[in-house]
Enzyme design. Structure first.
Site, PDB file in Angstrom:
ATOM      1  N   PRO A   9      48.188  31.583  29.411  1.00  0.00           N
ATOM      2  CA  PRO A   9      48.098  30.154  29.707  1.00  0.00           C
ATOM      3  C   PRO A   9      46.772  29.731  30.321  1.00  0.00           C
ATOM      4  O   PRO A   9      46.191  30.448  31.135  1.00  0.00           O
ATOM      5  CB  PRO A   9      49.247  29.908  30.690  1.00  0.00           C
ATOM      6  N   ASN A  10      46.331  28.590  29.862  1.00  0.00           N
ATOM      7  CA  ASN A  10      45.137  27.884  30.347  1.00  0.00           C
ATOM      8  C   ASN A  10      43.822  28.538  29.929  1.00  0.00           C
ATOM      9  O   ASN A  10      42.763  27.973  30.174  1.00  0.00           O
ATOM     10  CB  ASN A  10      45.185  27.688  31.865  1.00  0.00           C
ATOM     11  N   ARG A  17      37.524  24.589  32.267  1.00  0.00           N
ATOM     12  CA  ARG A  17      38.372  24.766  33.447  1.00  0.00           C
ATOM     13  C   ARG A  17      37.641  25.542  34.535  1.00  0.00           C
ATOM     14  O   ARG A  17      37.216  26.673  34.310  1.00  0.00           O
ATOM     15  CB  ARG A  17      39.633  25.536  33.044  1.00  0.00           C
ATOM     16  N   TYR A  22      35.512  30.632  36.241  1.00  0.00           N
ATOM     17  CA  TYR A  22      35.707  31.241  34.929  1.00  0.00           C
ATOM     18  C   TYR A  22      34.496  31.162  34.003  1.00  0.00           C
ATOM     19  O   TYR A  22      34.545  31.666  32.891  1.00  0.00           O
ATOM     20  CB  TYR A  22      36.916  30.599  34.240  1.00  0.00           C
ATOM     21  N   ASN A  71      45.045  39.357  28.765  1.00  0.00           N
ATOM     22  CA  ASN A  71      44.832  38.524  29.940  1.00  0.00           C
ATOM     23  C   ASN A  71      46.002  37.551  29.953  1.00  0.00           C
ATOM     24  O   ASN A  71      45.985  36.535  29.265  1.00  0.00           O
ATOM     25  CB  ASN A  71      43.501  37.784  29.882  1.00  0.00           C
ATOM     26  N   ALA A  74      48.322  33.470  34.670  1.00  0.00           N
ATOM     27  CA  ALA A  74      49.263  33.396  35.786  1.00  0.00           C
ATOM     28  C   ALA A  74      50.550  34.182  35.527  1.00  0.00           C
ATOM     29  O   ALA A  74      51.226  34.579  36.478  1.00  0.00           O
ATOM     30  CB  ALA A  74      49.589  31.938  36.096  1.00  0.00           C
ATOM     31  N   HIS A  77      51.372  37.484  37.423  1.00  0.00           N
ATOM     32  CA  HIS A  77      51.934  37.497  38.767  1.00  0.00           C
ATOM     33  C   HIS A  77      53.394  37.067  38.802  1.00  0.00           C
ATOM     34  O   HIS A  77      54.000  37.029  39.871  1.00  0.00           O
ATOM     35  CB  HIS A  77      51.117  36.571  39.672  1.00  0.00           C
ATOM     36  N   ASP A  84      58.054  44.079  30.663  1.00  0.00           N
ATOM     37  CA  ASP A  84      58.999  44.830  29.846  1.00  0.00           C
ATOM     38  C   ASP A  84      58.523  44.951  28.402  1.00  0.00           C
ATOM     39  O   ASP A  84      58.693  45.998  27.770  1.00  0.00           O
ATOM     40  CB  ASP A  84      60.377  44.164  29.876  1.00  0.00           C
ATOM     41  N   GLU A  95      45.098  45.454  30.953  1.00  0.00           N
ATOM     42  CA  GLU A  95      45.178  44.148  31.591  1.00  0.00           C
ATOM     43  C   GLU A  95      43.780  43.737  32.031  1.00  0.00           C
ATOM     44  O   GLU A  95      43.074  44.537  32.642  1.00  0.00           O
ATOM     45  CB  GLU A  95      46.109  44.246  32.810  1.00  0.00           C
ATOM     46  N   HIS A  97      41.231  40.487  33.753  1.00  0.00           N
ATOM     47  CA  HIS A  97      41.088  39.223  34.461  1.00  0.00           C
ATOM     48  C   HIS A  97      39.607  38.894  34.538  1.00  0.00           C
ATOM     49  O   HIS A  97      38.783  39.783  34.778  1.00  0.00           O
ATOM     50  CB  HIS A  97      41.684  39.300  35.868  1.00  0.00           C
ATOM     51  N   ILE A  98      39.287  37.650  34.334  1.00  0.00           N
ATOM     52  CA  ILE A  98      37.901  37.202  34.380  1.00  0.00           C
ATOM     53  C   ILE A  98      37.400  37.197  35.820  1.00  0.00           C
ATOM     54  O   ILE A  98      36.309  37.676  36.120  1.00  0.00           O
ATOM     55  CB  ILE A  98      37.785  35.812  33.729  1.00  0.00           C
ATOM     56  N   SER A  99      38.217  36.666  36.716  1.00  0.00           N
ATOM     57  CA  SER A  99      37.838  36.629  38.128  1.00  0.00           C
ATOM     58  C   SER A  99      38.361  37.883  38.833  1.00  0.00           C
ATOM     59  O   SER A  99      39.224  38.592  38.310  1.00  0.00           O
ATOM     60  CB  SER A  99      38.411  35.380  38.800  1.00  0.00           C
ATOM     61  N   ARG A 104      40.955  36.575  45.631  1.00  0.00           N
ATOM     62  CA  ARG A 104      41.492  35.213  45.536  1.00  0.00           C
ATOM     63  C   ARG A 104      42.769  35.068  46.367  1.00  0.00           C
ATOM     64  O   ARG A 104      43.053  35.894  47.231  1.00  0.00           O
ATOM     65  CB  ARG A 104      41.727  34.877  44.060  1.00  0.00           C
ATOM     66  N   ARG A 108      47.870  35.959  43.785  1.00  0.00           N
ATOM     67  CA  ARG A 108      47.190  36.486  42.594  1.00  0.00           C
ATOM     68  C   ARG A 108      46.881  37.979  42.706  1.00  0.00           C
ATOM     69  O   ARG A 108      46.395  38.583  41.775  1.00  0.00           O
ATOM     70  CB  ARG A 108      45.883  35.733  42.348  1.00  0.00           C
TER      71      ARG A 108
END
Length: 139
Positions: A9-10, A17, A22, A71, A74, A77, A84, A95, A97-99, A104, A108
């Site tokens: 998402p996003n 954004r 990001y 990625n 959200a 978390h 699963d 997995e 993550h950009i940040s 943070r 997160r």
């Protein structure tokens, strides 16, 4: 290798954004750079804001590709269902993550997905995806 990138998402709003977090480049722009850098691999991209669609994609490709770069945004978390799905498929998942999620907000800093993944890469901007593909190459 055949590698599936899945963005949650996003992440369709990358470049617009929160550019201070990001970056200013859209994922479509970065994907072009990534596919050129790894021209020897078939890299496929999928993005959805829907948890169910992400799970469906993991199920669809998780037995046929050589690896998934995920990625989950959200959902990282919050989603036991995505965790699963990762544990149910046979290909490795990394997995990303950009940040740096550990620098943070506290919420997160926990991942429901990480225990089912080959590894986690966080905090290198869009280059986190490149590092994930390199990790799959080593596996």
């Amino acid at each position: 290798m055949k590698i599936q990138i899945i963005n949650g998402p996003n992440l369709n709003l990358l470049g617009k954004r929160e550019p201070e977090v990001y970056g200013k480049k859209s994922f479509d722009e970065y994907f072009q750079v990534l596919t050129e850098a790894f021209a020897q691999h078939e890299i496929i991209y999928f993005q959805s804001n829907s948890e169910g669609a992400i799970i469906d994609k993991i199920h669809e490709v998780g037995f046929d590709v050589d690896g998934i770069v995920l990625n989950a945004g959200a959902y990282t978390h919050t989603s036991l269902a995505i965790a699963d799905a990762i544990s149910a498929v046979s290909c490795p998942v990394i997995e990303v993550h950009i940040s740096n999620v550990h620098a943070r907000e506290a919420y997160r800093q926990h991942s429901y997905l990480a225990k089912n993944c080959l590894g986690v890469i966080s905090g290198f901007g869009l280059e986190s995806y490149r590092l994930a593909i390199q990790g799959l190459e080593l596996n």
